[in-house]
Design a protein around this motif. Structure first.
Motif, PDB file in Angstrom:
ATOM      1  N   SER A 187     -17.669  -5.470   6.422  1.00 48.20           N
ATOM      2  CA  SER A 187     -17.667  -6.039   5.176  1.00 48.20           C
ATOM      3  C   SER A 187     -17.343  -7.287   5.310  1.00 48.20           C
ATOM      4  CB  SER A 187     -16.806  -5.019   4.145  1.00 48.20           C
ATOM      5  OG  SER A 187     -15.374  -5.545   4.588  1.00 48.20           O
ATOM      6  N   ASP A 188     -17.026  -7.884   6.369  1.00 41.62           N
ATOM      7  CA  ASP A 188     -16.832  -9.131   6.549  1.00 41.62           C
ATOM      8  C   ASP A 188     -15.545  -9.788   5.720  1.00 41.62           C
ATOM      9  OD1 ASP A 188     -18.924  -9.973   8.367  1.00 41.62           O
ATOM     10  OD2 ASP A 188     -20.418 -10.182   6.772  1.00 41.62           O
ATOM     11  N   SER A 189     -14.442  -8.715   5.744  1.00 47.15           N
ATOM     12  CA  SER A 189     -13.201  -8.738   5.316  1.00 47.15           C
ATOM     13  C   SER A 189     -12.596  -9.993   6.015  1.00 47.15           C
ATOM     14  CB  SER A 189     -12.284  -7.587   4.756  1.00 47.15           C
ATOM     15  OG  SER A 189     -11.139  -7.734   4.575  1.00 47.15           O
ATOM     16  N   SER A 190     -11.705 -10.836   5.124  1.00 44.59           N
ATOM     17  CA  SER A 190     -10.683 -11.667   5.861  1.00 44.59           C
ATOM     18  C   SER A 190      -9.331 -11.506   5.251  1.00 44.59           C
ATOM     19  CB  SER A 190     -11.129 -13.305   5.365  1.00 44.59           C
ATOM     20  OG  SER A 190     -11.042 -13.513   3.872  1.00 44.59           O
ATOM     21  N   ALA A 191      -9.059  -9.989   5.112  1.00 44.53           N
ATOM     22  CA  ALA A 191      -7.829  -9.687   4.690  1.00 44.53           C
ATOM     23  C   ALA A 191      -6.701  -9.898   5.908  1.00 44.53           C
ATOM     24  CB  ALA A 191      -7.731  -8.309   4.243  1.00 44.53           C
ATOM     25  N   TRP A 192      -5.609 -10.223   5.054  1.00 49.97           N
ATOM     26  CA  TRP A 192      -4.229  -9.849   5.805  1.00 49.97           C
ATOM     27  C   TRP A 192      -3.666  -8.602   5.946  1.00 49.97           C
ATOM     28  CZ3 TRP A 192      -1.037 -15.039   4.093  1.00 49.97           C
ATOM     29  CH2 TRP A 192      -1.869 -16.189   4.725  1.00 49.97           C
ATOM     30  N   LEU A 193      -3.523  -8.109   7.100  1.00 54.23           N
ATOM     31  CA  LEU A 193      -3.128  -6.700   7.263  1.00 54.23           C
ATOM     32  C   LEU A 193      -1.655  -6.495   7.793  1.00 54.23           C
ATOM     33  CD1 LEU A 193      -6.433  -5.603   9.069  1.00 54.23           C
ATOM     34  CD2 LEU A 193      -5.960  -5.724   6.774  1.00 54.23           C
ATOM     35  N   GLU A 194      -1.155  -5.184   7.313  1.00 56.17           N
ATOM     36  CA  GLU A 194       0.060  -4.452   7.837  1.00 56.17           C
ATOM     37  C   GLU A 194      -0.506  -2.991   8.252  1.00 56.17           C
ATOM     38  OE1 GLU A 194       4.374  -3.294   6.946  1.00 56.17           O
ATOM     39  OE2 GLU A 194       3.101  -2.721   5.307  1.00 56.17           O
ATOM     40  N   VAL A 195      -0.475  -2.947   9.623  1.00 55.69           N
ATOM     41  CA  VAL A 195      -0.742  -1.608  10.192  1.00 55.69           C
ATOM     42  C   VAL A 195       0.285  -0.695  10.452  1.00 55.69           C
ATOM     43  CG1 VAL A 195      -2.037  -0.478  12.250  1.00 55.69           C
ATOM     44  CG2 VAL A 195      -2.845  -2.630  11.173  1.00 55.69           C
ATOM     45  N   VAL A 196       0.311   0.559   9.973  1.00 49.21           N
ATOM     46  CA  VAL A 196       1.388   1.378   9.924  1.00 49.21           C
ATOM     47  C   VAL A 196       0.922   2.643  10.631  1.00 49.21           C
ATOM     48  CG1 VAL A 196       3.313   2.642   8.885  1.00 49.21           C
ATOM     49  CG2 VAL A 196       2.547   0.436   7.839  1.00 49.21           C
ATOM     50  N   PHE A 239       3.597  -6.290   1.802  1.00 46.36           N
ATOM     51  CA  PHE A 239       2.407  -5.699   1.632  1.00 46.36           C
ATOM     52  C   PHE A 239       2.419  -4.343   0.876  1.00 46.36           C
ATOM     53  CE2 PHE A 239       1.612  -7.946   5.591  1.00 46.36           C
ATOM     54  CZ  PHE A 239       0.362  -8.093   5.405  1.00 46.36           C
ATOM     55  N   GLY A 240       3.819  -3.990   0.419  1.00 47.49           N
ATOM     56  CA  GLY A 240       4.295  -3.014  -0.741  1.00 47.49           C
ATOM     57  C   GLY A 240       3.381  -3.519  -2.205  1.00 47.49           C
ATOM     58  N   GLU A 241       3.064  -4.723  -2.173  1.00 47.11           N
ATOM     59  CA  GLU A 241       2.598  -5.281  -3.495  1.00 47.11           C
ATOM     60  C   GLU A 241       1.204  -5.489  -3.211  1.00 47.11           C
ATOM     61  OE1 GLU A 241       4.918  -8.190  -5.444  1.00 47.11           O
ATOM     62  OE2 GLU A 241       6.562  -7.767  -3.922  1.00 47.11           O
ATOM     63  N   ALA A 242       0.545  -5.028  -2.112  1.00 48.26           N
ATOM     64  CA  ALA A 242      -0.688  -5.372  -1.796  1.00 48.26           C
ATOM     65  C   ALA A 242      -1.995  -4.995  -3.057  1.00 48.26           C
ATOM     66  CB  ALA A 242      -1.247  -4.899  -0.473  1.00 48.26           C
ATOM     67  N   SER A 243      -1.505  -3.960  -3.545  1.00 46.14           N
ATOM     68  CA  SER A 243      -2.467  -3.350  -4.438  1.00 46.14           C
ATOM     69  C   SER A 243      -2.043  -3.685  -5.794  1.00 46.14           C
ATOM     70  CB  SER A 243      -2.868  -1.860  -4.411  1.00 46.14           C
ATOM     71  OG  SER A 243      -1.730  -0.977  -4.503  1.00 46.14           O
ATOM     72  N   LYS A 262      -6.498 -11.778  -0.072  1.00 44.01           N
ATOM     73  CA  LYS A 262      -6.419 -10.313  -0.149  1.00 44.01           C
ATOM     74  C   LYS A 262      -5.299  -9.690   1.002  1.00 44.01           C
ATOM     75  CE  LYS A 262      -7.787  -6.193  -0.695  1.00 44.01           C
ATOM     76  NZ  LYS A 262      -7.393  -5.317  -1.975  1.00 44.01           N
ATOM     77  N   LEU A 263      -4.577  -8.877   0.498  1.00 43.17           N
ATOM     78  CA  LEU A 263      -3.520  -8.129   1.568  1.00 43.17           C
ATOM     79  C   LEU A 263      -3.807  -6.825   1.439  1.00 43.17           C
ATOM     80  CD1 LEU A 263       0.059  -9.608   0.437  1.00 43.17           C
ATOM     81  CD2 LEU A 263      -1.639 -10.687   2.168  1.00 43.17           C
ATOM     82  N   GLU A 264      -3.822  -6.051   2.619  1.00 43.88           N
ATOM     83  CA  GLU A 264      -3.954  -4.546   2.698  1.00 43.88           C
ATOM     84  C   GLU A 264      -3.049  -4.109   3.768  1.00 43.88           C
ATOM     85  OE1 GLU A 264      -7.364  -1.363   3.483  1.00 43.88           O
ATOM     86  OE2 GLU A 264      -7.828  -3.298   2.725  1.00 43.88           O
ATOM     87  N   ARG A 265      -2.481  -2.888   3.343  1.00 46.57           N
ATOM     88  CA  ARG A 265      -1.660  -1.784   4.343  1.00 46.57           C
ATOM     89  C   ARG A 265      -2.475  -0.926   4.916  1.00 46.57           C
ATOM     90  NH1 ARG A 265       3.928   0.190   2.010  1.00 46.57           N
ATOM     91  NH2 ARG A 265       4.784  -1.833   2.655  1.00 46.57           N
ATOM     92  N   VAL A 266      -2.937  -0.754   6.015  1.00 45.06           N
ATOM     93  CA  VAL A 266      -3.549   0.200   6.702  1.00 45.06           C
ATOM     94  C   VAL A 266      -2.839   1.197   7.463  1.00 45.06           C
ATOM     95  CG1 VAL A 266      -5.323   0.747   8.344  1.00 45.06           C
ATOM     96  CG2 VAL A 266      -5.541  -1.477   6.930  1.00 45.06           C
ATOM     97  N   SER A 267      -2.841   2.413   7.192  1.00 41.99           N
ATOM     98  CA  SER A 267      -1.712   3.326   7.560  1.00 41.99           C
ATOM     99  C   SER A 267      -2.618   4.592   8.017  1.00 41.99           C
ATOM    100  CB  SER A 267      -0.546   3.784   6.939  1.00 41.99           C
ATOM    101  OG  SER A 267      -0.839   4.377   5.269  1.00 41.99           O
ATOM    102  N   GLY A 268      -1.848   5.699   8.835  1.00 43.26           N
ATOM    103  CA  GLY A 268      -2.687   6.668   9.017  1.00 43.26           C
ATOM    104  C   GLY A 268      -2.473   7.228  10.642  1.00 43.26           C
ATOM    105  N   SER A 269      -3.370   8.179  10.949  1.00 43.29           N
ATOM    106  CA  SER A 269      -3.495   8.483  12.392  1.00 43.29           C
ATOM    107  C   SER A 269      -4.198   7.217  13.203  1.00 43.29           C
ATOM    108  CB  SER A 269      -4.122   9.640  12.570  1.00 43.29           C
ATOM    109  OG  SER A 269      -5.596   9.619  12.284  1.00 43.29           O
TER     110      SER A 269
END
Length: 290
Positions: A189-198, A137-141, A168-175
Motif C-alpha cells: 500500500s506504499d505506506s511510510s509508517a513508523w513501526l514497532e514490531v513485537v 506506539f501504545g498511542e498509535a491508534s 502514521k505509527l503502527e505496532r505490528v505484533s504476532g507470530s
C-alpha cells in the motif's frame, strides 16, 4: 485554549506537580494507607489554599470572570495505555489523587500528565486534554485532540478539536507469519509508517531482526523498534530451594532459563545440546591457554 466572549478575561492559577516542600514527612510505623492519605490531604490543602485565595480575589474584583486552574498530577481512575511513557510522579500509587481534592470554586480544570484525552471524575469542566502527538506506539491508534473552552460568564462549554495525523505509527505484533503478512500489506500500500514490531509467537526466532529488515527493505516503512516478547515475558527464577547462583552449575542455570521461558521438548533438547558444545569448546580453549 479558552475564550471568554465579551470580556476576554479570566483568573488563572497554574500548579506544577506538587514538590516535597508541601508533602508531609513519612513517620516511622506508618502503613501504606496512612502515607497515601497524608499525601492526598497535603495535595488537597495545597490546591484549596491557592484556589480559594484566587476565588476571593476574583469575587471582590470581577465576580463574573471564570477561574481557570492548570495542574500536573495523576488522578485516580485516570486512563493510560501500554507504552505511552506515562510514569507515576510519586512512589507507587500515592499520586493517584481523587477528583474530590479540587475545590468547587474552579470553573475549568485543565490537567496535564496523562496522554489520553478524558474527563476527570466524569466532570465536563475538569479534563486532561491529552498529548497532541503520540508519545509511544501504545498511542498509535489513539485519536488526538485539543480542548477549546468557551465561557458564557463562568459557565464552560468544551469542544474537542481533532489534531491532524502528520506521521502514521503502527505496532505490528504476532507470530512471524502474521508479522511478515502485515509488513507485506503495508509495503504493497506504499505506506511510510513508523513501526514497532513485537514478536509474540511460540517458536524461537533467532533471525527476527534480519527477517523484518528484509521485509521492509526498499520501502517507505521505517522500523524504529523490534521486541521479542518470547524472550522478555519472564525472568528466570534460578532456584526455589534457596541456592544462589554460585551453587548452580552452568548447565543447571541454562536449563532453568529455558524452563522459565517455557521452552520445552525438541527445542529445549536442541538448545541444551548446542549450549553443551559451546561449554566444551570454551573449556578446551581455557585448557590450551594454560
Amino acid at each position: 485554549p479558552a475564550r471568554c466572549p465579551g470580556q476576554g478575561r479570566a483568573h488563572r492559577r497554574a500548579f506544577p506537580f506538587v514538590r516535597d516542600a508541601v508533602m508531609p514527612l513519612v513517620e516511622e510505623g506508618e502503613s501504606c494507607g496512612d502515607k497515601e492519605n497524608k499525601m492526598q490531604e497535603a495535595i488537597r490543602r495545597h490546591y484549596e489554599q491557592v484556589l480559594e485565595e484566587a476565588a476571593a480575589l476574583r469575587d471582590r474584583l470581577a465576580p463574573d470572570v471564570p477561574l481557570l486552574c492548570m495542574g500536573h498530577l495523576f488522578t485516580a481512575g485516570g486512563q493510560t495505555v501500554d507504552g505511552d511513557g506515562v510514569r507515576d510522579l510519586y512512589v507507587g500509587s500515592l499520586a493517584h489523587v481523587p477528583a474530590s481534592i479540587f475545590p468547587p470554586c474552579i470553573d475549568y480544570l485543565a490537567l496535564g500528565h496523562l496522554h489520553v484525552p478524558q474527563r476527570v471524575g466524569g466532570m465536563e469542566h475538569m479534563r486532561y486534554s491529552g498529548s497532541p502527538l503520540p508519545m509511544g506506539f501504545g498511542e498509535a491508534s489513539q485519536p488526538k485532540s485539543v480542548c477549546l473552552v468557551d465561557f458564557t460568564g463562568r459557565s464552560a462549554r468544551v469542544e474537542l478539536l481533532p489534531v491532524p495525523e502528520f506521521q502514521k505509527l503502527e505496532r505490528v505484533s504476532g507470530s512471524m507469519c502474521e508479522i511478515l503478512g502485515r509488513l507485506a500489506t503495508l509495503r504493497d500500500s506504499d505506506s511510510s509508517a513508523w513501526l514497532e514490531v513485537v514478536y509474540t509467537g511460540d517458536d524461537l526466532e533467532g533471525s527476527l531482526r534480519q527477517q523484518v529488515e528484509t521485509a521492509v527493505a526498499g520501502s517507505g516503512l521505517r522500523v524504529l523498534k523490534i521486541r521479542n516478547a518470547r524472550l522478555l515475558d519472564s525472568q528466570p527464577s534460578l532456584d526455589d530451594t534457596g541456592r544462589n547462583l554460585e551453587e548452580l552449575s552452568e548447565t543447571e542455570v541454562f536449563s532453568r532459563c529455558l524452563a522459565a521461558r517455557k521452552i520445552e521438548g525438541a527445542q529445549a533438547d536442541l538448545l541444551m545440546r548446542l549450549y553443551g558444545e559451546i561449554l566444551t569448546a570454551m573449556h578446551e580453549t581455557d585448557s590450551n591457554a594454560e
